[in-house]
Design a protein around this motif. Structure first.
Motif, PDB file in Angstrom:
ATOM      1  N   SER A  38     107.215  -8.317 -31.045  1.00  0.00           N
ATOM      2  CA  SER A  38     108.581  -8.576 -30.980  1.00  0.00           C
ATOM      3  C   SER A  38     109.156  -8.981 -32.321  1.00  0.00           C
ATOM      4  N   ILE A  39     108.670  -9.907 -32.795  1.00  0.00           N
ATOM      5  CA  ILE A  39     108.848 -10.521 -33.940  1.00  0.00           C
ATOM      6  C   ILE A  39     108.612  -9.963 -35.213  1.00  0.00           C
ATOM      7  N   LEU A  40     107.471  -9.359 -35.225  1.00  0.00           N
ATOM      8  CA  LEU A  40     106.846  -8.377 -36.394  1.00  0.00           C
ATOM      9  C   LEU A  40     108.000  -7.395 -36.552  1.00  0.00           C
ATOM     10  N   PHE A  41     108.583  -6.941 -35.719  1.00  0.00           N
ATOM     11  CA  PHE A  41     109.431  -5.726 -35.565  1.00  0.00           C
ATOM     12  C   PHE A  41     110.479  -5.636 -36.571  1.00  0.00           C
ATOM     13  N   PHE A  42     111.305  -7.203 -36.702  1.00  0.00           N
ATOM     14  CA  PHE A  42     112.122  -7.551 -37.628  1.00  0.00           C
ATOM     15  C   PHE A  42     111.836  -7.406 -39.163  1.00  0.00           C
ATOM     16  N   GLU A  43     110.424  -7.359 -39.404  1.00  0.00           N
ATOM     17  CA  GLU A  43     110.049  -7.019 -40.819  1.00  0.00           C
ATOM     18  C   GLU A  43     110.281  -5.883 -41.123  1.00  0.00           C
ATOM     19  N   GLY A  44     110.274  -4.723 -40.141  1.00  0.00           N
ATOM     20  CA  GLY A  44     110.497  -3.122 -40.413  1.00  0.00           C
ATOM     21  C   GLY A  44     111.741  -3.007 -40.637  1.00  0.00           C
ATOM     22  N   GLN A  45     112.835  -3.943 -40.323  1.00  0.00           N
ATOM     23  CA  GLN A  45     114.350  -3.646 -40.237  1.00  0.00           C
ATOM     24  C   GLN A  45     114.925  -4.415 -41.565  1.00  0.00           C
ATOM     25  N   ARG A  46     113.962  -4.996 -42.247  1.00  0.00           N
ATOM     26  CA  ARG A  46     114.295  -5.919 -43.350  1.00  0.00           C
ATOM     27  C   ARG A  46     115.019  -4.740 -44.564  1.00  0.00           C
ATOM     28  N   SER A  47     116.175  -5.361 -45.097  1.00  0.00           N
ATOM     29  CA  SER A  47     116.730  -4.749 -46.331  1.00  0.00           C
ATOM     30  C   SER A  47     116.601  -5.790 -47.441  1.00  0.00           C
ATOM     31  N   GLY A  48     116.415  -5.285 -48.774  1.00  0.00           N
ATOM     32  CA  GLY A  48     116.429  -6.173 -49.807  1.00  0.00           C
ATOM     33  C   GLY A  48     115.000  -5.994 -50.442  1.00  0.00           C
ATOM     34  N   LYS A  49     114.916  -7.202 -50.902  1.00  0.00           N
ATOM     35  CA  LYS A  49     113.684  -7.432 -51.703  1.00  0.00           C
ATOM     36  C   LYS A  49     112.585  -7.995 -50.861  1.00  0.00           C
ATOM     37  N   LEU A  50     111.413  -7.615 -50.547  1.00  0.00           N
ATOM     38  CA  LEU A  50     110.591  -7.775 -49.498  1.00  0.00           C
ATOM     39  C   LEU A  50     109.690  -8.901 -50.045  1.00  0.00           C
ATOM     40  N   PRO A  51     109.508  -9.829 -49.279  1.00  0.00           N
ATOM     41  CA  PRO A  51     108.561 -11.287 -49.743  1.00  0.00           C
ATOM     42  C   PRO A  51     106.904 -10.701 -50.050  1.00  0.00           C
ATOM     43  N   ALA A  52     106.210 -11.391 -50.637  1.00  0.00           N
ATOM     44  CA  ALA A  52     104.969 -11.236 -50.794  1.00  0.00           C
ATOM     45  C   ALA A  52     104.201 -11.363 -49.444  1.00  0.00           C
ATOM     46  N   ASN A  53     104.611 -12.256 -48.343  1.00  0.00           N
ATOM     47  CA  ASN A  53     104.052 -12.067 -47.019  1.00  0.00           C
ATOM     48  C   ASN A  53     104.475 -10.947 -46.097  1.00  0.00           C
ATOM     49  N   GLN A  54     104.986  -9.902 -46.516  1.00  0.00           N
ATOM     50  CA  GLN A  54     105.527  -8.939 -45.617  1.00  0.00           C
ATOM     51  C   GLN A  54     104.349  -8.249 -44.990  1.00  0.00           C
ATOM     52  N   ARG A  55     104.396  -8.265 -43.709  1.00  0.00           N
ATOM     53  CA  ARG A  55     103.239  -7.743 -42.823  1.00  0.00           C
ATOM     54  C   ARG A  55     103.293  -6.303 -42.515  1.00  0.00           C
ATOM     55  N   LEU A  56     104.565  -5.929 -42.392  1.00  0.00           N
ATOM     56  CA  LEU A  56     104.626  -4.344 -42.300  1.00  0.00           C
ATOM     57  C   LEU A  56     104.789  -3.627 -43.613  1.00  0.00           C
ATOM     58  N   THR A  57     103.573  -3.467 -44.051  1.00  0.00           N
ATOM     59  CA  THR A  57     103.302  -3.130 -45.499  1.00  0.00           C
ATOM     60  C   THR A  57     103.687  -1.562 -45.907  1.00  0.00           C
ATOM     61  N   TRP A  58     103.918  -0.719 -44.981  1.00  0.00           N
ATOM     62  CA  TRP A  58     104.474   0.612 -45.295  1.00  0.00           C
ATOM     63  C   TRP A  58     106.030   0.547 -45.740  1.00  0.00           C
ATOM     64  N   ARG A  59     106.509  -0.369 -45.476  1.00  0.00           N
ATOM     65  CA  ARG A  59     108.178  -0.708 -46.121  1.00  0.00           C
ATOM     66  C   ARG A  59     108.147  -1.049 -47.503  1.00  0.00           C
ATOM     67  N   GLY A  60     109.211  -0.779 -47.978  1.00  0.00           N
ATOM     68  CA  GLY A  60     109.288  -1.227 -49.545  1.00  0.00           C
ATOM     69  C   GLY A  60     110.686  -1.600 -49.822  1.00  0.00           C
ATOM     70  N   ASP A  61     110.943  -2.299 -50.939  1.00  0.00           N
ATOM     71  CA  ASP A  61     112.270  -2.945 -51.357  1.00  0.00           C
ATOM     72  C   ASP A  61     113.424  -1.537 -51.135  1.00  0.00           C
ATOM     73  N   SER A  62     114.593  -2.043 -50.625  1.00  0.00           N
ATOM     74  CA  SER A  62     115.656  -1.265 -50.418  1.00  0.00           C
ATOM     75  C   SER A  62     117.002  -1.954 -50.566  1.00  0.00           C
ATOM     76  N   GLY A  63     117.863  -1.319 -50.999  1.00  0.00           N
ATOM     77  CA  GLY A  63     119.330  -1.869 -51.138  1.00  0.00           C
ATOM     78  C   GLY A  63     119.308  -3.070 -51.884  1.00  0.00           C
ATOM     79  N   LEU A  64     118.835  -2.901 -53.123  1.00  0.00           N
ATOM     80  CA  LEU A  64     118.837  -4.190 -54.225  1.00  0.00           C
ATOM     81  C   LEU A  64     120.108  -4.208 -54.686  1.00  0.00           C
ATOM     82  N   SER A  65     121.083  -3.242 -54.633  1.00  0.00           N
ATOM     83  CA  SER A  65     122.225  -3.363 -55.555  1.00  0.00           C
ATOM     84  C   SER A  65     123.367  -3.483 -54.373  1.00  0.00           C
ATOM     85  N   ASP A  66     123.091  -3.681 -53.147  1.00  0.00           N
ATOM     86  CA  ASP A  66     124.332  -3.846 -52.244  1.00  0.00           C
ATOM     87  C   ASP A  66     125.451  -4.915 -52.544  1.00  0.00           C
ATOM     88  N   GLY A  67     126.679  -4.347 -52.762  1.00  0.00           N
ATOM     89  CA  GLY A  67     127.701  -5.209 -53.168  1.00  0.00           C
ATOM     90  C   GLY A  67     127.901  -5.338 -54.573  1.00  0.00           C
TER      91      GLY A  67
END
Length: 495
Positions: A38-67
């Motif tokens: 249930s907590i791991l799910f939130f890593e799949g919803q992350r926007s921005g620069k993903l950290p090195a310890n990102q566990r849902l590895t199919w995701r990538g960085d996104s929204g890096l120019s937001d704002g």
């Protein structure tokens, strides 16, 4: 008459519960596994620069120019559900509920407490930026939802407008601002011991945002109209958020001025109303449960009203009481709405357990007319809801993705349903993604831990990616579930 048989059964039951509890509770779902997911799910919803310890590895960085086109840094935060918009109201509520889960039940999740804190911090960092970038302004959304919903594309490929929306003194948004204040205040409690300087910054910002919400009153739906409606209109108005925000600030700061605010404004902000829904939109019953702790713990007589109304809410959920009015499916699931019903189930289960916790800690019970409802009654009802979500239901399906033997395969979620950026590095443009939306194939990327919208009022579930009412996950479904799962992970033998 052979008395040895009943005595033998009694002894067997005693042995079962006291010595072999783990075996006797084998029919329980694996709550610890569900908590982690249930907590791991939130890593799949992350926007921005993903950290090195990102566990849902199919995701990538996104929204890096937001704002950036507005000269503010709005990188980070969470996508609310299956789309690529960052909506401030549900994100703030998600943060509040994640924080409340840690505050109430963090001691019961020692193996997951660091991951839970990181989930809170990911959105708290974003809300801090949104609240401090410009004086008397709160940035409340990134992304044009109407344009976003015309595309089916990965967050890593987004090419729809990343418009930025804000509330200000001229265009107020007391609901979203007060919820943001609540989120920052609740998060400050989470980090009070582990990161005192960060906690202090969160609390100071929460106070300023609350003052802004209170002094410049208005609904953000009125200020932003089609940018937030019909997606996250503030149907309940903003009074409930103001009372909710003040309640969290009082709990976080112990500043008596917030208690005075609650006492002065409660009657005009929903304290006298019995309401039976708790969600990203309506905070009234959550506020009553939260304030009941202060009454039960310190016997602050001015807050007794909230205990009475919290009891009324609890009684509405308990079959057999004179105040019972909740609806349940034939399989026993609490049912509130045809769209994303499980958000109400997880928030209700959380409130049941939190209230049971308060009653147990401070020697109380819930009064339902002439009947008395015990903490154990509340725990039992919450357990039925949690177990239903985890697969103990007529369909024998877990509604948490990646949990159990059978769970939804066609989740209404862009990143999960499209090939990942690692397996398909080239861009998949806006319209090209729809072939994946309408495909009958299972999602290629498992959004582990996501709780979907869930079955209908007859316990039926259509595992169809285009069926967003039932198949779409959301952060505010999972956030209260974290606390509920922590409770049962620690208490599964006894319950």
């Amino acid at each position: 008459m052979d008395t040895t048989k009943p005595m033998f059964l009694i002894q067997l039951l005693f042995i079962c519960f006291s010595m072999l509890g783990a075996i006797c509770s084998a029919s329980n779902p694996n709550y610890a596994d569900a908590l982690e997911k249930s907590i791991l799910f939130f890593e799949g919803q992350r926007s921005g620069k993903l950290p090195a310890n990102q566990r849902l590895t199919w995701r990538g960085d996104s929204g890096l120019s937001d704002g950036s086109s507005y000269h503010v840094d709005l990188v980070g935060g969470y996508y609310d559900a299956g789309d690529n918009v960052k909506f401030g109201l549900p994100m703030a509520f998600t943060t509040t509920m994640l924080a409340w889960s840690v505050i109430e039940f963090g001691s019961l999740m020692p193996g997951q407490i660091q991951n839970a804190r990181e989930a809170v911090r990911w959105s708290a960092d974003y809300l801090l930026k949104a609240a401090t970038a410009t004086p008397n302004t709160l940035y409340v959304q990134v992304g044009d939802p109407n344009m976003d919903h015309r595309c089916w594309e990965r967050p890593e490929d987004m090419d729809t407008p990343r418009n930025v929306y804000k509330v200000s003194t001229q265009n107020p948004g007391s609901d979203v601002a007060a919820e943001t204040a609540a989120a920052l205040a609740a998060a400050s409690i989470v980090f009070k011991d582990s990161d005192p300087s960060y906690s202090a910054k969160l609390l100071q910002t929460a106070m300023k945002v609350f003052d802004f919400a209170d002094h410049y009153r208005g609904a953000y739906s009125d200020s932003l109209s089609s940018a937030v409606c019909p997606f996250y209109c503030s149907y309940s108005g903003y009074h409930d958020e103001l009372l909710w925000g003040a309640s969290w600030l009082h709990r976080a700061s112990q500043d008596s001025s917030y208690l005075a605010y609650i006492q002065s404004n409660g009657h005009t902000m929903g304290a006298d109303e019995d309401d039976y829904s708790f969600s990203w939109d309506d905070k009234r019953v959550g506020t009553k449960v939260l304030l009941s702790k202060s009454f039960l713990q310190n016997r602050v007589e001015e807050l007794q009203l909230y205990k009475i109304h919290a009891d009324n809410y609890i009684c509405s959920l308990i079959p057999g009481t004179s105040s019972f009015q909740a609806q349940y499916t034939p399989g026993g699931l609490f049912y509130k709405a045809s769209e994303s019903n499980l958000q109400y189930v997880t928030s209700t289960a959380f409130l049941l357990l939190t209230y049971a916790n308060y009653l147990t800690s401070y020697g109380g019970h819930a009064s339902c007319g002439t009947a008395t409802v015990t903490p154990q009654n509340l725990i039992s009802l919450a357990k039925k809801q949690v177990d239903y979500i985890l697969g103990q239901n007529p369909a024998k399906m877990s509604y948490m993705v990646g949990f159990g033997e059978r769970y939804p395969q066609h989740v209404h979620h862009r990143g999960s349903s499209l090939p990942s950026v690692h397996s398909h590095p080239s861009s998949i443009p806006c319209n090209a993604g729809f072939q994946y939306l309408y495909s009958g194939s299972p999602n290629p990327n498992i959004l582990v831990g996501a709780v979907v919208g869930g079955p209908d009022n007859r316990d039926s579930f259509n595992d169809d990616r285009n069926n967003y009412q039932q198949a779409e996950p959301a952060t505010y479904i999972n956030a209260p579930f974290v606390g509920a799962l922590a409770f049962f992970a620690a208490n599964s033998v006894a319950n």
